[in-house]
Design an enzyme around this catalytic site. Structure first.
Site, PDB file in Angstrom:
ATOM      1  N   ILE A 166      33.069  51.125  22.517  1.00 17.64           N
ATOM      2  CA  ILE A 166      33.559  50.021  21.708  1.00 17.64           C
ATOM      3  C   ILE A 166      35.050  50.192  21.442  1.00 17.64           C
ATOM      4  O   ILE A 166      35.464  51.109  20.729  1.00 17.64           O
ATOM      5  CB  ILE A 166      32.785  49.920  20.382  1.00 17.64           C
ATOM      6  CG1 ILE A 166      31.276  49.863  20.650  1.00 17.64           C
ATOM      7  CG2 ILE A 166      33.259  48.708  19.595  1.00 17.64           C
ATOM      8  CD1 ILE A 166      30.843  48.758  21.595  1.00 17.64           C
ATOM      9  N   GLN A 344      54.115  56.942  44.023  1.00 23.11           N
ATOM     10  CA  GLN A 344      54.584  57.412  45.323  1.00 23.11           C
ATOM     11  C   GLN A 344      56.080  57.141  45.504  1.00 23.11           C
ATOM     12  O   GLN A 344      56.815  57.972  46.028  1.00 23.11           O
ATOM     13  CB  GLN A 344      53.792  56.739  46.443  1.00 23.11           C
ATOM     14  CG  GLN A 344      54.031  57.325  47.823  1.00 23.11           C
ATOM     15  CD  GLN A 344      53.422  58.708  47.972  1.00 23.11           C
ATOM     16  OE1 GLN A 344      52.543  59.095  47.206  1.00 23.11           O
ATOM     17  NE2 GLN A 344      53.891  59.470  48.951  1.00 23.11           N
ATOM     18  N   GLU A 371      34.796  45.067  30.902  1.00 25.89           N
ATOM     19  CA  GLU A 371      34.405  43.653  31.037  1.00 25.89           C
ATOM     20  C   GLU A 371      33.620  43.412  32.329  1.00 25.89           C
ATOM     21  O   GLU A 371      33.741  42.350  32.952  1.00 25.89           O
ATOM     22  CB  GLU A 371      35.637  42.727  31.011  1.00 25.89           C
ATOM     23  CG  GLU A 371      36.527  42.898  29.802  1.00 25.89           C
ATOM     24  CD  GLU A 371      35.915  42.376  28.513  1.00 25.89           C
ATOM     25  OE1 GLU A 371      34.781  41.879  28.559  1.00 25.89           O
ATOM     26  OE2 GLU A 371      36.565  42.486  27.471  1.00 25.89           O
TER      27      GLU A 371
END
Length: 391
Positions: A166, A344, A371
């Protein structure tokens, strides 16, 4: 620690003069209150509650909701671009606003007029911060199998169980909670609005995470939490449909946050490539690196176009679930790819804590998970294309 690279403001697609004025406010607030302390506070794991209070005072916590209840009356197309701007400065803030909006969705979309008048003004513009409680220790992607129970006791409900992962767990002022009021499966789930200080509600020690260290993520324990029936949102058994509706909108929020993170990483990479010299010239002169930056920029623009198109469908009242899943999938994969490439570009420096791209890379990873994982997004998209799987 080095400051962020000079940020070239993204040219926003804003439909009104009011929205353009809004972005002047957002960018000034971000420049003054968010960016300067982002790296230090993330390293320290400090939750910026004062920033959320300021966002609420500035009318930025309720942007996509009705002005009747102290919302901002802004279309999702505008709201998502604000999220992107916030997330580019600090994902803890951008994601936090997205989660708060998700927590308000059930009441705004399914509450009675009386409930909305009583609770929404404080939630949207009264300084409160919300959390969203769907996942549990044993039910993540399979959300319909949740076990937290809500049992009726006269004109109250008694909630018992544990919610997991949560965001704002333990610091939110209210939670939208999905709990089982009936039999097995999706039809036995209802939604409730639970105060953060409810008796019997407690938070575990926050999770120790790879990134987003300033955003508390914790289990919540409901030990006989009594909630009046007036805080039940929608009909009994309607909770899962409410949750799915919220997640479609929430996925667009995650997509916008992902593009914000990716844009911040690209800005850092471009600035570094222009300044860093090797073999007597800036490394930005080398074709291999120039092509890498070009690919990063192209992916970001494509992701932004995808989430904005989904937002415009939503604003027009048209179905957008498939496009929301596509936007969440593409934008978060883009954020992971772009941040990895940014590390990189900076080489050894990119792997150190002295430059922000390593933090952006760690933060990008969680966006492929929250989600609905990106594997779930692929399932959603495929169902829209060819229907559900045969059993």
């Amino acid at each position: 620690m080095p400051e962020h690279a000079p940020h070239q403001p993204v040219e926003r697609q804003l439909p009104t003069e009011e929205a353009r004025d809004l972005f002047v406010l957002v960018r000034e607030l971000v420049k003054r209150e968010v960016t300067p302390r982002a790296a230090e506070e993330e390293d320290a794991g400090r939750f910026p509650r004062e920033v959320f209070s300021l966002l609420s005072e500035s009318g930025l916590l309720g942007l996509p909701y009705d002005a009747e209840f102290d919302g901002g009356d802004q279309p999702y197309e505008v709201y998502l671009q604000v999220l992107e701007e916030l997330a580019a400065a600090r994902l803890t803030v951008g994601l936090g606003v997205s989660v708060h909006s998700l927590a308000c969705h059930a009441l705004a979309g399914y509450g009675t007029k009386e409930q909305q008048a009583e609770f929404l003004p404080a939630m949207l513009g009264g300084g409160l911060l919300g959390g969203y409680c769907l996942s549990e220790p044993s039910s993540g992607s399979d959300a319909a199998s949740l076990r937290t129970k809500a049992e009726r006791d006269g004109d109250h409900w008694v909630l018992t169980g544990t919610k997991a992962w949560i965001t704002h767990g333990g610091v939110a002022d209210f939670y939208t909670v999905l709990a089982r009021t009936g039999g097995e499966g999706a039809k036995g789930i209802s939604a409730f609005l639970v105060p953060g200080d409810a008796e019997g509600l407690s938070a575990a020690v926050p999770e120790r995470k790879m990134g987003l260290k300033g955003s508390p993520t914790a289990q919540l324990h409901f030990d006989g939490v009594r909630i009046p029936d007036a805080r039940r949102i929608g009909e009994e058994g309607q909770g899962f449909a409410i949750a799915l509706s919220a997640l479609d909108s929430g996925r667009l929020g995650i997509a916008a946050c992902a593009i914000g993170v990716a844009q911040a990483a690209l800005d850092e990479a471009v600035a570094y490539a222009a300044e860093r010299r090797q073999f007597g010239r800036p490394i930005a002169d080398f074709q291999g690196l120039r092509f890498m930056l070009a690919d990063m920029a192209t992916q970001i623009e494509a992701g932004r176009a995808l989430y904005l198109e989904a937002a415009r469908l939503r604003d027009a009242g048209r179905p957008f679930s498939r496009q929301a899943a596509m936007a969440k999938l593409f934008c978060t994969d883009t954020a992971m790819r772009v941040t990895t490439d940014a590390v990189q570009v900076l080489g050894g420096y990119g792997y150190t804590l002295d430059f922000p791209v390593e933090r952006l890379m760690r933060e990008a990873k969680v966006l492929q998970i929250v989600e609905g994982t990106n594997q779930i997004q692929r399932m959603v998209i495929a169902r829209h294309l060819i229907g559900p799987e045969s059993r």
